[in-house]
Design a protein around this motif. Structure first.
Motif, PDB file in Angstrom:
ATOM      1  N   ALA A  35       8.296  -0.389 -34.449  1.00 51.36           N
ATOM      2  CA  ALA A  35       8.792   0.026 -33.135  1.00 51.36           C
ATOM      3  C   ALA A  35       8.412   1.474 -32.851  1.00 51.36           C
ATOM      4  O   ALA A  35       8.008   1.819 -31.737  1.00 51.36           O
ATOM      5  CB  ALA A  35      10.312  -0.163 -33.070  1.00 51.36           C
ATOM      6  N   GLU A  36       8.547   2.312 -33.848  1.00 51.74           N
ATOM      7  CA  GLU A  36       8.173   3.715 -33.676  1.00 51.74           C
ATOM      8  C   GLU A  36       6.678   3.859 -33.412  1.00 51.74           C
ATOM      9  O   GLU A  36       6.252   4.675 -32.585  1.00 51.74           O
ATOM     10  CB  GLU A  36       8.572   4.505 -34.916  1.00 51.74           C
ATOM     11  CG  GLU A  36      10.080   4.632 -35.116  1.00 51.74           C
ATOM     12  CD  GLU A  36      10.417   5.334 -36.419  1.00 51.74           C
ATOM     13  OE1 GLU A  36       9.473   5.694 -37.148  1.00 51.74           O
ATOM     14  OE2 GLU A  36      11.613   5.516 -36.701  1.00 51.74           O
ATOM     15  N   LEU A  37       5.878   3.077 -34.123  1.00 52.34           N
ATOM     16  CA  LEU A  37       4.428   3.144 -33.944  1.00 52.34           C
ATOM     17  C   LEU A  37       4.021   2.681 -32.548  1.00 52.34           C
ATOM     18  O   LEU A  37       3.088   3.221 -31.949  1.00 52.34           O
ATOM     19  CB  LEU A  37       3.726   2.302 -35.012  1.00 52.34           C
ATOM     20  CG  LEU A  37       3.802   2.842 -36.443  1.00 52.34           C
ATOM     21  CD1 LEU A  37       3.227   1.829 -37.426  1.00 52.34           C
ATOM     22  CD2 LEU A  37       3.072   4.173 -36.553  1.00 52.34           C
ATOM     23  N   ILE A  38       4.702   1.651 -32.038  1.00 53.67           N
ATOM     24  CA  ILE A  38       4.409   1.178 -30.682  1.00 53.67           C
ATOM     25  C   ILE A  38       4.726   2.265 -29.667  1.00 53.67           C
ATOM     26  O   ILE A  38       3.983   2.483 -28.717  1.00 53.67           O
ATOM     27  CB  ILE A  38       5.195  -0.125 -30.378  1.00 53.67           C
ATOM     28  CG1 ILE A  38       4.565  -1.291 -31.141  1.00 53.67           C
ATOM     29  CG2 ILE A  38       5.222  -0.415 -28.876  1.00 53.67           C
ATOM     30  CD1 ILE A  38       5.278  -2.604 -30.962  1.00 53.67           C
ATOM     31  N   GLU A  39       5.850   2.952 -29.880  1.00 56.95           N
ATOM     32  CA  GLU A  39       6.194   4.051 -28.981  1.00 56.95           C
ATOM     33  C   GLU A  39       5.115   5.133 -29.015  1.00 56.95           C
ATOM     34  O   GLU A  39       4.671   5.633 -27.968  1.00 56.95           O
ATOM     35  CB  GLU A  39       7.550   4.645 -29.355  1.00 56.95           C
ATOM     36  CG  GLU A  39       7.955   5.786 -28.427  1.00 56.95           C
ATOM     37  CD  GLU A  39       9.282   6.403 -28.807  1.00 56.95           C
ATOM     38  OE1 GLU A  39       9.961   6.922 -27.904  1.00 56.95           O
ATOM     39  OE2 GLU A  39       9.633   6.377 -29.999  1.00 56.95           O
ATOM     40  N   GLU A  40       4.680   5.459 -30.222  1.00 51.17           N
ATOM     41  CA  GLU A  40       3.677   6.518 -30.378  1.00 51.17           C
ATOM     42  C   GLU A  40       2.321   6.104 -29.815  1.00 51.17           C
ATOM     43  O   GLU A  40       1.626   6.907 -29.181  1.00 51.17           O
ATOM     44  CB  GLU A  40       3.543   6.847 -31.864  1.00 51.17           C
ATOM     45  CG  GLU A  40       2.516   7.926 -32.168  1.00 51.17           C
ATOM     46  CD  GLU A  40       2.381   8.168 -33.668  1.00 51.17           C
ATOM     47  OE1 GLU A  40       1.298   8.588 -34.098  1.00 51.17           O
ATOM     48  OE2 GLU A  40       3.365   7.923 -34.405  1.00 51.17           O
ATOM     49  N   GLU A  41       1.954   4.839 -30.040  1.00 50.03           N
ATOM     50  CA  GLU A  41       0.625   4.360 -29.668  1.00 50.03           C
ATOM     51  C   GLU A  41       0.509   4.010 -28.178  1.00 50.03           C
ATOM     52  O   GLU A  41      -0.543   4.221 -27.559  1.00 50.03           O
ATOM     53  CB  GLU A  41       0.275   3.125 -30.504  1.00 50.03           C
ATOM     54  CG  GLU A  41      -1.062   2.487 -30.183  1.00 50.03           C
ATOM     55  CD  GLU A  41      -2.243   3.292 -30.692  1.00 50.03           C
ATOM     56  OE1 GLU A  41      -3.347   3.098 -30.178  1.00 50.03           O
ATOM     57  OE2 GLU A  41      -2.059   4.126 -31.606  1.00 50.03           O
ATOM     58  N   PHE A  42       1.595   3.461 -27.606  1.00 46.31           N
ATOM     59  CA  PHE A  42       1.492   2.922 -26.248  1.00 46.31           C
ATOM     60  C   PHE A  42       2.411   3.601 -25.225  1.00 46.31           C
ATOM     61  O   PHE A  42       1.995   3.875 -24.114  1.00 46.31           O
ATOM     62  CB  PHE A  42       1.806   1.412 -26.258  1.00 46.31           C
ATOM     63  CG  PHE A  42       0.774   0.592 -26.955  1.00 46.31           C
ATOM     64  CD1 PHE A  42      -0.375   0.191 -26.288  1.00 46.31           C
ATOM     65  CD2 PHE A  42       0.927   0.214 -28.277  1.00 46.31           C
ATOM     66  CE1 PHE A  42      -1.343  -0.563 -26.921  1.00 46.31           C
ATOM     67  CE2 PHE A  42      -0.028  -0.545 -28.923  1.00 46.31           C
ATOM     68  CZ  PHE A  42      -1.173  -0.929 -28.244  1.00 46.31           C
ATOM     69  N   VAL A  43       3.666   3.816 -25.607  1.00 48.93           N
ATOM     70  CA  VAL A  43       4.645   4.287 -24.618  1.00 48.93           C
ATOM     71  C   VAL A  43       4.382   5.737 -24.208  1.00 48.93           C
ATOM     72  O   VAL A  43       4.255   6.051 -23.012  1.00 48.93           O
ATOM     73  CB  VAL A  43       6.085   4.134 -25.154  1.00 48.93           C
ATOM     74  CG1 VAL A  43       7.090   4.581 -24.088  1.00 48.93           C
ATOM     75  CG2 VAL A  43       6.350   2.679 -25.556  1.00 48.93           C
ATOM     76  N   MET A  44       4.321   6.622 -25.177  1.00 42.38           N
ATOM     77  CA  MET A  44       4.183   8.045 -24.869  1.00 42.38           C
ATOM     78  C   MET A  44       2.865   8.379 -24.145  1.00 42.38           C
ATOM     79  O   MET A  44       2.866   9.166 -23.189  1.00 42.38           O
ATOM     80  CB  MET A  44       4.322   8.884 -26.150  1.00 42.38           C
ATOM     81  CG  MET A  44       5.700   8.767 -26.804  1.00 42.38           C
ATOM     82  SD  MET A  44       7.070   8.946 -25.624  1.00 42.38           S
ATOM     83  CE  MET A  44       6.805  10.632 -25.068  1.00 42.38           C
ATOM     84  N   ALA A  46       1.285   6.507 -22.095  1.00 43.05           N
ATOM     85  CA  ALA A  46       1.433   6.030 -20.715  1.00 43.05           C
ATOM     86  C   ALA A  46       2.253   7.018 -19.898  1.00 43.05           C
ATOM     87  O   ALA A  46       1.912   7.331 -18.745  1.00 43.05           O
ATOM     88  CB  ALA A  46       2.097   4.648 -20.709  1.00 43.05           C
ATOM     89  N   ILE A  47       3.342   7.515 -20.482  1.00 40.50           N
ATOM     90  CA  ILE A  47       4.182   8.491 -19.781  1.00 40.50           C
ATOM     91  C   ILE A  47       3.395   9.774 -19.514  1.00 40.50           C
ATOM     92  O   ILE A  47       3.439  10.338 -18.417  1.00 40.50           O
ATOM     93  CB  ILE A  47       5.453   8.792 -20.598  1.00 40.50           C
ATOM     94  CG1 ILE A  47       6.329   7.536 -20.675  1.00 40.50           C
ATOM     95  CG2 ILE A  47       6.232   9.934 -19.985  1.00 40.50           C
ATOM     96  CD1 ILE A  47       7.530   7.671 -21.580  1.00 40.50           C
ATOM     97  N   SER A  48       2.660  10.216 -20.517  1.00 40.54           N
ATOM     98  CA  SER A  48       1.899  11.464 -20.376  1.00 40.54           C
ATOM     99  C   SER A  48       0.837  11.348 -19.291  1.00 40.54           C
ATOM    100  O   SER A  48       0.616  12.287 -18.513  1.00 40.54           O
ATOM    101  CB  SER A  48       1.240  11.830 -21.711  1.00 40.54           C
ATOM    102  OG  SER A  48       2.220  12.069 -22.694  1.00 40.54           O
ATOM    103  N   SER A  49       0.177  10.190 -19.224  1.00 44.81           N
ATOM    104  CA  SER A  49      -0.900  10.033 -18.245  1.00 44.81           C
ATOM    105  C   SER A  49      -0.373  10.067 -16.823  1.00 44.81           C
ATOM    106  O   SER A  49      -1.102  10.424 -15.887  1.00 44.81           O
ATOM    107  CB  SER A  49      -1.655   8.727 -18.491  1.00 44.81           C
ATOM    108  OG  SER A  49      -0.826   7.619 -18.203  1.00 44.81           O
ATOM    109  N   CYS A 108      -6.717   2.483 -18.657  1.00 45.91           N
ATOM    110  CA  CYS A 108      -5.864   3.659 -18.777  1.00 45.91           C
ATOM    111  C   CYS A 108      -4.672   3.361 -19.688  1.00 45.91           C
ATOM    112  O   CYS A 108      -4.355   2.196 -19.949  1.00 45.91           O
ATOM    113  CB  CYS A 108      -5.376   4.089 -17.398  1.00 45.91           C
ATOM    114  SG  CYS A 108      -4.169   2.981 -16.655  1.00 45.91           S
ATOM    115  N   PRO A 109      -3.982   4.380 -20.185  1.00 41.85           N
ATOM    116  CA  PRO A 109      -2.832   4.174 -21.074  1.00 41.85           C
ATOM    117  C   PRO A 109      -1.710   3.338 -20.440  1.00 41.85           C
ATOM    118  O   PRO A 109      -1.010   2.610 -21.145  1.00 41.85           O
ATOM    119  CB  PRO A 109      -2.356   5.600 -21.370  1.00 41.85           C
ATOM    120  CG  PRO A 109      -3.565   6.460 -21.188  1.00 41.85           C
ATOM    121  CD  PRO A 109      -4.319   5.823 -20.062  1.00 41.85           C
TER     122      PRO A 109
END
Length: 417
Positions: A35-44, A46-49, A108-109
């Motif tokens: 779950a943490e890796l998914i947040e790091e790889e995909f969620v953050m 996307a938010i940053s972009s 895009c992310p």
């Protein structure tokens, strides 16, 4: 992330859809860590972009055309099979298969994140023996995103379906609610069912897509279609002649309607099952007759749409078909049911193979041998009309022929006992 930590089995479901995505496919990773890796790889990302100032020198995303991608990020911005594995798309095998005939895609992310979340939009449903699928997503162009979300959430409550009701009826009912009649038909014409069964060991899943054609949309826009005809189609029938695999008849009929297929095949299978089965399962006859009415109504509407005569309307189609059903029941009350079943093998086969003249000849022999006068209306079986085809009229006759003992001529000949 909290939910993923509490429900580790969700990752097992995702394995069916993203077997090539390392964060999900790695069985040695603990649920919390994944779950943490998914947040790091995909969620953050996307938010940053979305929050950061975008570099105009970077290409736009090929999917959304809004967010700038970063092609220098190897493996993250270019089309990859891992993100589309549930569709069986491969950049090696299907270079121009997926999007706009472009051999290279920038993603895009935000879209990468949405693609991984696509599974969340599918609704688990009882396994569909008709199409071999177990998940569905309903798209309706008439709705906004929030309404579309609520529609799919509404059909996810499978346990709330009434006995004998199908998921497709529920969608049609939901899409009609709150709309004026003219708009409701337009809404139905834009309903799309996307069904699938993931096959992680194969390149391509079992993916089915259905849309309601204008004639079917107009048919369902009439409340009687659902309230009367569909509700009187019950039970299961063989999915194909000569097989033991069965499916709900109503679901088979609905799928044939949505696909634009002939409805006489499930009618034939229902009547054949009745003839071959010990006992008197009258629901098979009632289901068959209501399917015939739906078929005649659809063909009538289709003829009008194609520039033919005005469609006859539900009452007119019903009246013609009911007349043939009543003749079949009225004229052979002196036959025992077992005898009727034996005689029906040949008659049903002739109707199924569209051999109108041979069916008519065999029927005349039955009338003559039983010393019965031949009704004038029987001649109409040979004619094709906008109101009802030969098969529809002949099968309607057979539902009456196979009914139990009819009532006297001066009593009601409803045939639905």
């Amino acid at each position: 992330l909290e939910k993923l930590s509490k429900f580790p089995n969700e990752f097992n479901w995702l394995l069916n859809y993203y077997p090539n995505l390392n964060l999900i496919a790695n069985p040695s990773s603990k649920t919390e860590k994944r779950a943490e890796l998914i947040e790091e790889e995909f969620v953050m990302p996307a938010i940053s972009s979305l929050n950061d100032t975008q570099d105009d020198s970077q290409p736009l995303c090929s999917l959304c055309s809004r967010v700038r991608s970063k092609p220098l990020e190897k493996g993250k911005s270019i089309f990859s099979k891992s993100l589309f594995s549930s569709l069986g798309v491969s950049p090696d095998s299907f270079i121009n298969y997926f999007f706009d005939l472009q051999p290279h895609m920038y993603v895009c992310p935000v879209c990468r994140f949405l693609l991984v979340c696509a599974y969340a939009g599918l609704t688990r449903k009882p396994y569909d023996h008709v199409d071999k699928t177990n998940e569905v997503f309903v798209n309706l162009a008439a709705l906004g995103i929030e309404e579309l979300f609520n529609l799919n959430e509404g059909i996810s409550l499978i346990h709330s379906l009434e006995k004998g009701e199908t998921l497709y009826e529920r969608v049609i009912e939901l899409s009609l609610s709150g709309h004026i009649k003219r708009k409701s038909q337009w809404s139905l014409e834009n309903v799309q069912f996307i069904e699938m069964l993931a096959k992680p060991q194969k390149d391509t899943p079992n993916l089915k897509t259905y849309s309601l054609s204008p004639d079917v949309a107009r048919l369902f826009a009439d409340p009687k279609t659902v309230d009367t005809n569909l509700k009187n189609i019950t039970g299961s029938i063989p999915l194909n002649e000569g097989t033991n695999e069965e499916g709900p008849m109503k679901q088979v009929v609905l799928k044939n309607l949505i696909n634009g297929k002939d409805l006489m095949e499930p009618v034939f299978l229902a009547l054949s099952t009745f003839v071959k089965t010990d006992g008197y399962f009258v629901w098979l006859l009632i289901s068959a007759f209501n399917t015939i009415v739906l078929s005649a109504r659809r063909n009538s509407i289709r003829s009008e749409i194609d520039g033919g005569a005005n469609n006859m309307g539900e009452r007119g189609n019903y009246g013609i078909l009911r007349k043939y059903q009543e003749i079949g029941q009225r004229d052979f009350t002196h036959f025992e049911l077992d005898k009727k079943k034996r005689m029906s093998y040949v008659l049903l086969s002739l109707i199924h193979n569209n051999k109108a003249e041979e069916f008519y000849e065999n029927l005349l022999k039955i009338y003559i041998n039983s010393d019965r006068s031949i009704p004038e209306e029987i001649v109409g079986l040979l004619s094709e009309s906008q109101a009802a085809t030969f098969k529809e009229k002949a099968f309607a006759f057979m539902t009456g022929f196979l009914m139990g003992k009819g009532k006297d001529d001066n009593e009601d000949k409803g045939g639905n006992q």
